[in-house]
Design a protein around this motif. Sequence first.
Motif, PDB file in Angstrom:
ATOM      1  N   GLU A 212     -39.528  52.611 -40.322  1.00  0.00           N
ATOM      2  CA  GLU A 212     -39.986  53.027 -41.650  1.00  0.00           C
ATOM      3  C   GLU A 212     -39.238  54.273 -42.100  1.00  0.00           C
ATOM      4  O   GLU A 212     -38.808  54.379 -43.258  1.00  0.00           O
ATOM      5  N   THR A 213     -39.066  55.230 -41.193  1.00  0.00           N
ATOM      6  CA  THR A 213     -38.377  56.460 -41.569  1.00  0.00           C
ATOM      7  C   THR A 213     -36.879  56.218 -41.778  1.00  0.00           C
ATOM      8  O   THR A 213     -36.265  56.833 -42.650  1.00  0.00           O
ATOM      9  N   VAL A 214     -36.301  55.310 -40.979  1.00  0.00           N
ATOM     10  CA  VAL A 214     -34.888  54.976 -41.148  1.00  0.00           C
ATOM     11  C   VAL A 214     -34.659  54.309 -42.500  1.00  0.00           C
ATOM     12  O   VAL A 214     -33.768  54.697 -43.269  1.00  0.00           O
ATOM     13  N   ALA A 215     -35.475  53.300 -42.808  1.00  0.00           N
ATOM     14  CA  ALA A 215     -35.321  52.579 -44.076  1.00  0.00           C
ATOM     15  C   ALA A 215     -35.592  53.494 -45.264  1.00  0.00           C
ATOM     16  O   ALA A 215     -34.920  53.397 -46.303  1.00  0.00           O
ATOM     17  N   HIS A 216     -36.557  54.375 -45.116  1.00  0.00           N
ATOM     18  CA  HIS A 216     -36.878  55.307 -46.206  1.00  0.00           C
ATOM     19  C   HIS A 216     -35.687  56.219 -46.491  1.00  0.00           C
ATOM     20  O   HIS A 216     -35.320  56.429 -47.660  1.00  0.00           O
ATOM     21  N   HIS A 246     -33.392  43.218 -40.206  1.00  0.00           N
ATOM     22  CA  HIS A 246     -34.650  43.337 -40.954  1.00  0.00           C
ATOM     23  C   HIS A 246     -34.668  44.597 -41.816  1.00  0.00           C
ATOM     24  O   HIS A 246     -35.483  44.711 -42.746  1.00  0.00           O
ATOM     25  N   LEU A 247     -33.775  45.549 -41.530  1.00  0.00           N
ATOM     26  CA  LEU A 247     -33.733  46.783 -42.308  1.00  0.00           C
ATOM     27  C   LEU A 247     -33.351  46.540 -43.762  1.00  0.00           C
ATOM     28  O   LEU A 247     -33.737  47.311 -44.644  1.00  0.00           O
ATOM     29  N   PHE A 248     -32.603  45.482 -44.048  1.00  0.00           N
ATOM     30  CA  PHE A 248     -32.196  45.240 -45.434  1.00  0.00           C
ATOM     31  C   PHE A 248     -33.403  45.094 -46.355  1.00  0.00           C
ATOM     32  O   PHE A 248     -33.468  45.714 -47.418  1.00  0.00           O
ATOM     33  N   ALA A 249     -34.364  44.271 -45.963  1.00  0.00           N
ATOM     34  CA  ALA A 249     -35.556  44.083 -46.796  1.00  0.00           C
ATOM     35  C   ALA A 249     -36.323  45.386 -46.955  1.00  0.00           C
ATOM     36  O   ALA A 249     -36.841  45.702 -48.041  1.00  0.00           O
ATOM     37  N   ARG A 250     -36.401  46.161 -45.892  1.00  0.00           N
ATOM     38  CA  ARG A 250     -37.112  47.439 -45.946  1.00  0.00           C
ATOM     39  C   ARG A 250     -36.408  48.423 -46.886  1.00  0.00           C
ATOM     40  O   ARG A 250     -37.056  49.134 -47.663  1.00  0.00           O
ATOM     41  N   ILE A 251     -35.078  48.474 -46.799  1.00  0.00           N
ATOM     42  CA  ILE A 251     -34.322  49.397 -47.652  1.00  0.00           C
ATOM     43  C   ILE A 251     -34.469  49.003 -49.118  1.00  0.00           C
ATOM     44  O   ILE A 251     -34.658  49.861 -49.993  1.00  0.00           O
TER      45      ILE A 251
END
Length: 319
Positions: A212-216, A246-251
């Motif tokens: 969460e912190t990485v994507a944020h 999965h980070l793409f969707a989060r970003i």
Amino acid sequence: MPTAMYAGVEMGGTKCVCILGTGPDDICAHEVLPTGEPATTLAAIAQVLERWQATLGRFAAIGIASFGPLDLHRDSRTYGRIGTTPKALWSGIDLVGFFSERFALPVGFTTDVIGAALAEGRWGAARGLSDYAYITVGTGVGVGMVVAGRPVLGRHHPELGHVRVVRVAGDDWPGSCRFHGACVEGLASGPAIEARSGGSGANLAQDSPIWETVAHALGQLAHILVVSVAPQRILIGGGVISAQAHLFARIRSCLATSLNGYLDSPEVTSGLALYIGPPGLGTRAGPLGALAVALDIDADRAASGSAPGSSLCAKVRRL
């Protein structure tokens, strides 16, 4: 179509990739070396290139795409050198001087992330675009920006991995960047994830709250790009995100939340799945970036009236 062989060297924080060819479908040779102390590493790279020249023919040019920061201004007395970098032994190393003196060939020089951006514009997911950004998330976080078809370069090349961003509410982890603490690199790079989790990001579970912190942080970086240089597309590559897609969707979600409906643009309202995505060249974007830099410096030489190289790369092998 190019008719000469070109050598590229992508110099990363943990490994260096040497590549020989003319493009993604015409690769003659490819070799990976560890990034150690400067003298040993550069000598090993030179030995690879010399062996290729002896067995495959002389190159037309060499392209260097390196970790930074770098001095890219040709009128500077320190042009071609690495600046103050977290890899302290490499600060001040004259890369252009080393390869120019060793090989007596034109040497193109840029950052690893600008090189990857140029490769994506030439062969990858940014073909046909005049304005785009390439973010790499690995040992560090860097951004290569192309505006009006040319890489952005002012007093120095952009270092957007070191911008300070709005933090996730309640997150007070100090960050791992030795210069800025909780900048984007200090929150989202591979070393930051390892420092925070105690292990490799490649093995970190997808439901870990660290993501969460990485994507944020990366979503905040994308926000800065969208409201400043307004790229037509943002590509994100590097070891961290290639291992955790999965980070793409989060970003994308973080960017949409951060913009909060501000821009009435279809790319950032309903088209984020295309607007923010992986590089078209995948993990080859970096080494092919070094090759693109070599082609560019040879094109500059041809435009100035010098004779281009003449040897042809015949043996094809994909990376």
